[in-house]
Design a protein around this motif. Structure first.
Motif, PDB file in Angstrom:
ATOM      1  N   ASN A   1      15.017  12.534   6.163  1.00 39.31           N
ATOM      2  CA  ASN A   1      16.675  12.614   6.247  1.00 39.31           C
ATOM      3  C   ASN A   1      16.677  13.726   7.283  1.00 39.31           C
TER       4      ASN A   1
ATOM      5  N   PRO B   1      14.933   2.963   7.341  1.00 39.51           N
ATOM      6  CA  PRO B   1      14.541   3.430   6.044  1.00 39.51           C
ATOM      7  C   PRO B   1      13.170   3.732   5.671  1.00 39.51           C
TER       8      PRO B   1
ATOM      9  N   ASN C   1      16.207   2.792   0.410  1.00 41.58           N
ATOM     10  CA  ASN C   1      17.132   2.565  -0.680  1.00 41.58           C
ATOM     11  C   ASN C   1      16.690   1.628  -1.852  1.00 41.58           C
ATOM     12  N   ASN C   2      15.779   1.879  -2.614  1.00 42.60           N
ATOM     13  CA  ASN C   2      15.303   0.842  -3.619  1.00 42.60           C
ATOM     14  C   ASN C   2      15.213   1.732  -5.079  1.00 42.60           C
ATOM     15  N   PHE C   3      16.360   2.489  -5.212  1.00 44.14           N
ATOM     16  CA  PHE C   3      16.482   3.160  -6.314  1.00 44.14           C
ATOM     17  C   PHE C   3      16.447   2.177  -7.893  1.00 44.14           C
TER      18      PHE C   3
ATOM     19  N   GLU D   1      29.901   3.372   4.942  1.00 44.53           N
ATOM     20  CA  GLU D   1      28.695   4.151   5.769  1.00 44.53           C
ATOM     21  C   GLU D   1      29.322   4.752   6.975  1.00 44.53           C
TER      22      GLU D   1
ATOM     23  N   ASN E   1      14.206   7.246   3.748  1.00 37.55           N
ATOM     24  CA  ASN E   1      15.554   6.782   3.551  1.00 37.55           C
ATOM     25  C   ASN E   1      15.502   5.444   2.904  1.00 37.55           C
TER      26      ASN E   1
ATOM     27  N   HIS F   1      15.740  -4.609   5.607  1.00 36.80           N
ATOM     28  CA  HIS F   1      16.106  -4.605   4.139  1.00 36.80           C
ATOM     29  C   HIS F   1      15.103  -5.514   3.595  1.00 36.80           C
TER      30      HIS F   1
ATOM     31  N   ASN G   1      19.776  10.187  -4.405  1.00 37.67           N
ATOM     32  CA  ASN G   1      19.708  10.130  -2.725  1.00 37.67           C
ATOM     33  C   ASN G   1      20.402  11.334  -2.029  1.00 37.67           C
TER      34      ASN G   1
ATOM     35  N   ASN H   1      12.707  -2.923  -0.892  1.00 37.77           N
ATOM     36  CA  ASN H   1      14.134  -2.278  -1.336  1.00 37.77           C
ATOM     37  C   ASN H   1      14.543  -2.940  -2.705  1.00 37.77           C
TER      38      ASN H   1
ATOM     39  N   ASP I   1      19.042  -3.597   7.921  1.00 39.41           N
ATOM     40  CA  ASP I   1      19.615  -2.857   6.860  1.00 39.41           C
ATOM     41  C   ASP I   1      20.765  -2.389   7.238  1.00 39.41           C
TER      42      ASP I   1
END
Lengths: 302, 292
Positions: free
Chosen positions: A170, A199, A72-74, B31, A70, B264, A97, B288, B232
Motif C-alpha cells: 500500500n 496486486p 484481493n484474494n480474501f 474505485e 494488494n 486478476h 483490507n 485472486n 485487474d
C-alpha cells in the motif's frame, strides 16, 4: 385439600369445553387426561418452543492485515484457511483490507492472534500490548529485502523526480521503504514520486518491463522469479536501491492473552509441516512459521 | 438563443458510466470515486438508467461543464466523444479500444493485458506447459499473433497457431491443433468464439482430449478453464485516476493508452488435479480466486 379439588374441577371443566368428546372414563381419572394432553403437546411442539440450533461461532480468530500486498484474494483465503483450521479447533481467519478498520477491530480483543507484516507490527506494538511469537518463513529464510528496480535505459540525473513506482504494497508502506532507499535524494524527489498500486510483485516487475511504470519496488525473491520466467526482461533491469533486511509476516498475541491463544499459535506453527497447511500458507507467500528466537524478538523491539 | 453554459469548474470531473448494473463498471466507478472524491468535484451519470437519454446527458454536460470526463465502458466513451469531443477524456473498461474514435484530448487505459504479460504469467504458473495452441482469424488477430509469438520466445514458450477462416471450420481446426499442443489459449476472436455453442464446443473437445484451457474472462472458469487471466479493475482505475489528475494539472502524459498494469487470476484446482499438471506452488500466492 378442598382447594386442590376445586382447582382440579375447574381444569376439568375447561378441558371438557375444549375436548367435549373425551370419554367419561378419562374424566374419571380426574387430572390425568389434562396431563397426558399437555405432555403430548410439549413433546410435539418442543422444536417450535426451543430456539433454533445456531452454528457455533469460532472461539479464536486470526486477524490478518498485510500492507505489503494488494492482491484481493480474501474470499478464497478465508475459505481455504477456515476449512483447514476448523479441523483443528474452533478457529477462523478474518482478513482486512483497511488498516484503520483492522486496528479498530483488534482493539481490546483477546479472542485471537494477529498475522501482520513486520513493518506494521513495529507500529502496532506502540499502540497495543502485543507479544510477537512466530515469524513466517520462505525458502528457509525469515527475512527479505525490498529492491527498487528500473529499466537500464531510463536512468538520468533527474530520474527519481516524477518517477512512477509500481508496488504491491500500500502507499504508506511503499513510501516508507522508498524513504529508506532513496533518503539521500531529498524530500523534493520523494514527494514527486508517483506510486502505482498493483496486486502483486510480479505485476510490478512486468509493469516496468512493458512500460506501464518507470520503476518497481519488489522483494528480492520476485526478481529471482523474473530471472526464471523471462531472463531477457530481468537483464533489462538495474537496481536503484535496496532496503535493509525485514522480517516476513509476524504472528503476535495480545500480551495478556497468550496462554488462551496457545493452541491456535501451535496450530499455526505446525501448518507448514502438513502438505494441506503448507498449500494454504503459499497463498500468503509463505512456506511455514517458526518461533522467533530471542535475538529476533529483540530486533523486533527496535 | 444559445443555452446558457456554466463556467468550467477547475478540477471538476463527470463520470459517465455505461451501465451501473454491470458489476465491473460499478466496481470501476466505486474505485475511481474512492481515489478522487477528496480531490475533485465529481458528478455521475449512469447511462443504464431508463430515464436518461442523449438530450438529458447533453444537458448535464452543458450545465456541469466539467473539466474532464471519465468514461467507463465503450458506450459511455462513444457518448462523450459525440457530445463533448473537445473535453479532456479518460476511459477505461472499453473492450478493444483501438476501434474507438480518438480525439485530441482522449486518453485511457486499455482493457486488454499485453500478450507478453499473459504469457509470462502462464510460464510462472505452469513451467512445464511449453506448447500453447491458439485458434485465430487472420483478419482479426494476425498482427496480435505475430507479437505474441515474439513474446512467447522470451519466456521459452512455443505458440502453435491454427487459422480459422470461418466458424464452420472451427471443428477441423480444433482437431488439427489439439494433438500438437500442451494447452489451448482462448483469445478474444469473434470468428473463433462466435457464440456460446462454439465456445462450449471448444471447451468440451479440449476436455475430452485432456488438454487444459487458458482463457481471458471469468466466465470461462465456470466452464472448466484451467487458468483465467484478466486485467485487474482496481489497478486499471488507479492508472486512469493518475492520468486524470495529471491531465487536470496539465502534466504531460507519457503514453496515451497504456496497458493495464495488474492482473486478476482465477485458478481451477480441480482441473490441476484432474489433468495432473505440474503447478509452481509459489505462484499460488498470486491467485485472486481458487476454484475447488
Amino acid at each position: 385439600m378442598k382447594i386442590i379439588m376445586h382447582f382440579k374441577q375447574k381444569m376439568l371443566i375447561r378441558f371438557k369445553k375444549l375436548c367435549p368428546s373425551v370419554p367419561l372414563c378419562l374424566r374419571a381419572f380426574s387430572f390425568a387426561p389434562l396431563c397426558l394432553i399437555l405432555a403430548f403437546c410439549l413433546f410435539a411442539f418442543a422444536p417450535l418452543l426451543l430456539p433454533l440450533p445456531v452454528k457455533a461461532q469460532p472461539k479464536h480468530t486470526i486477524y490478518f492485515f498485510n500492507p505489503e500486498t494488494n492482491i484481493n484474494n480474501f474470499a478464497s483465503l478465508k475459505i481455504e484457511f477456515d476449512t483447514y483450521l476448523s479441523k483443528l479447533g474452533e478457529y477462523q481467519l478474518q482478513p482486512f483490507n483497511d488498516r484503520d478498520i483492522f486496528e479498530k477491530s483488534i482493539s481490546g480483543k483477546k479472542d485471537g492472534i494477529l498475522l501482520v507484516s513486520s513493518w506494521h507490527y513495529k507500529n502496532l506494538k506502540e499502540k497495543f500490548p502485543l507479544k510477537a511469537v512466530l515469524v513466517g518463513v520462505f525458502n528457509g529464510k525469515s527475512t527479505q529485502k525490498r529492491v527498487l528496480s528500473a529499466r537500464k535505459d531510463t536512468g538520468n540525473p533527474g530520474f527519481f523526480k516524477g518517477m512512477n513506482v509500481a508496488s504491491a504494497g500500500n502507499k504508506e508502506y511503499t513510501m516508507n521503504i522508498l524513504k529508506e532507499i532513496l533518503g539521500g535524494q531529498g524530500e523534493d524527489a520523494l514527494s514527486a514520486i508517483q506510486i502505482m498500486s498493483v496486486p502483486k510483485d510480479i505485476d510490478a516487475l512486468m509493469a516496468v518491463g512493458f512500460g506501464m511504470a518507470t520503476a518497481a519496488l519488489t522483494s528480492e525473491n520476485s526478481l529471482l522469479n523474473l530471472e526464471k520466467i523471462n531472463p531477457k526482461q530481468r537483464q533489462q533491469l538495474k537496481q536503484l536501491g535496496k532496503s535493509g533486511e525485514m522480517f516476513l509476516a509476524i504472528v503476535a498475541a495480545p500480551a495478556d492473552a497468550e496462554p488462551e491463544n496457545r493452541p491456535l499459535l501451535e496450530a499455526l506453527a505446525k501448518m507448514g509441516g502438513a502438505p494441506e497447511g503448507e498449500s494454504k500458507l503459499r497463498m500468503l507467500g509463505l512456506e511455514g512459521f517458526r518461533a522467533l528466537s530471542a535475538s529476533e524478538t529483540e530486533a523486533l523491539k527496535k | 438563443m444559445a443555452a446558457a453554459v456554466s463556467a468550467e469548474e477547475a478540477g471538476s470531473i463527470l463520470i459517465l458510466n455505461s451501465n451501473m448494473s454491470t458489476e465491473k463498471y460499478a466496481l470501476a466507478q466505486t474505485e475511481f470515486k474512492s481515489r478522487l472524491e477528496k480531490r475533485s468535484n465529481l458528478a455521475e451519470v449512469n447511462l443504464g438508467e431508463k430515464e436518461i437519454d442523449e438530450a438529458g446527458i447533453e444537458k448535464i454536460i452543458r450545465e456541469k461543464n466539467p473539466e474532464l470526463i471519465y468514461c467507463i465502458g465503450s458506450k459511455a466513451y462513444m457518448m462523450s466523444n459525440k457530445l463533448a469531443k473537445e473535453k479532456k477524456t479518460v476511459f477505461s473498461s472499453a473492450i478493444n479500444w483501438r476501434r474507438l474514435p480518438m480525439g485530441r484530448n482522449t486518453y485511457g487505459v486499455s482493457n486488454e493485458l499485453p500478450a507478453g504479460m499473459v504469457l509470462m504469467t502462464y510460464r510462472y504458473f505452469f513451467p512445464g506447459l511449453k506448447k500453447i495452441g491458439v485458434l485465430y482469424n487472420q483478419n482479426y488477430n494476425a498482427e496480435w499473433l505475430k507479437n505474441a509469438e515474439k513474446d512467447a520466445k522470451d519466456v521459452g514458450i512455443e505458440i502453435i497457431a491454427e487459422s480459422v477462416k470461418n466458424s464452420n471450420r472451427l471443428d477441423s481446426a480444433l482437431e488439427e491443433l489439439l494433438p500438437k499442443v500442451d494447452v489451448l489459449w482462448l483469445i478474444s476472436d469473434p470468428v473463433v468464439l462466435s457464440g456460446p455453442e462454439s465456445t462450449l464446443n471448444i471447451l468440451q473437445k479440449s476436455d475430452s482430449m485432456k488438454k487444459p484451457v487458458f482463457a481471458y474472462n471469468e466466465i470461462f472458469s465456470s466452464y472448466g478453464a484451467l487458468l483465467v487471466i484478466d486485467a485487474d479493475i482496481p489497478t486499471m482505475v488507479e492508472q486512469a485516476s493518475m492520468m486524470a489528475l495529471d491531465l487536470l494539472s496539465n502534466k504531460k502524459i507519457a503514453e496515451r493508452v497504456p496497458s493495464p498494469a495488474g492482473s486478476h487470476i482465477i485458478l481451477n484446482m480441480k482441473k490441476v488435479e484432474e489433468y495432473g499438471i505440474e503447478l509452481n506452488k509459489e505462484a499460488i500466492g498470486s491467485v485472486n480466486k481458487i476454484i475447488k
